[in-house]
Design an enzyme around this catalytic site. Sequence first.
Site: not given
Ligand code: GLP
Length: 250
Positions: A136, A138, A143, A67
Amino acid sequence: MRLQVFDSATATAKAAADRVAATLQADPGLVIGLASGRTPIPVYAELRRLHAENGVSFSRAVTFSLDEFAGIDADHPGSFHSFLQQHLLAAVDLDPTRVHFLNGQAADLDAECDRYERIIADAGGIDLLVLGIGVNGHIGFNEPGETLAARTHRVVLHDATRDDNAARFGGNPAAVPREALSMGMGTILKASAIVLIATGAHKAACIEQAVRGPLTTRLPASFLQTHRHVDVYLDRDAASRLSSPNPERG
Ligand code: GLP
């Protein structure tokens, strides 16, 4: 889903990196999907070490970033392009022509999403997708909501997700772009194998829902239950709500 629980975040990252490296050694032309976020940082650090010290080579691999934020330069410090360059790509022997990103600054973002779907298909699809999970539920930037998108698409980010991503934007959630581009749920579920990594007590609830809860668009990661080959790498904290049969009472 196959769950593996480790004593620490470090051990979780090491096991996930070993899995990626072993798959890559078995198939040097592996097409890998790469998540950003804090969780994979130690995984990518271990992959850099395995490259430097154990000769694990990425020279024939192909990568696709999962992404990207919309409206910022690729070299903006908050972009996932910068993130992946910093944590993995710059330090291993990937061929730059085989490294793919979503262009969050494309003049036509919908066309950019279509282009990404096309080049993933041209590469033969994703063999191994490295995923994190948002609190959440995702995955990528898919989302929670009434519906989910199948293909790579534009996303309006939830405030909670912008707060969560503020660290790379000077700690200011208002500086986090409002929109992003993300592989869709279908793009993700078409990957031949998925490695989902979660560490920390703040991920315990979303992991419980993703692994044990009902399939719901309100928790996009729950759809991973429908995939044939998902390995979930957890530390004890992230797995803490999975041990009790009735966690909501316990
Ligand atoms: C972002 C990314 C996700 C990732 C998520 C969790 O929103 N788009 O791909 O998995 O954050 O991030 P973290 O690993 O910092 O908790």
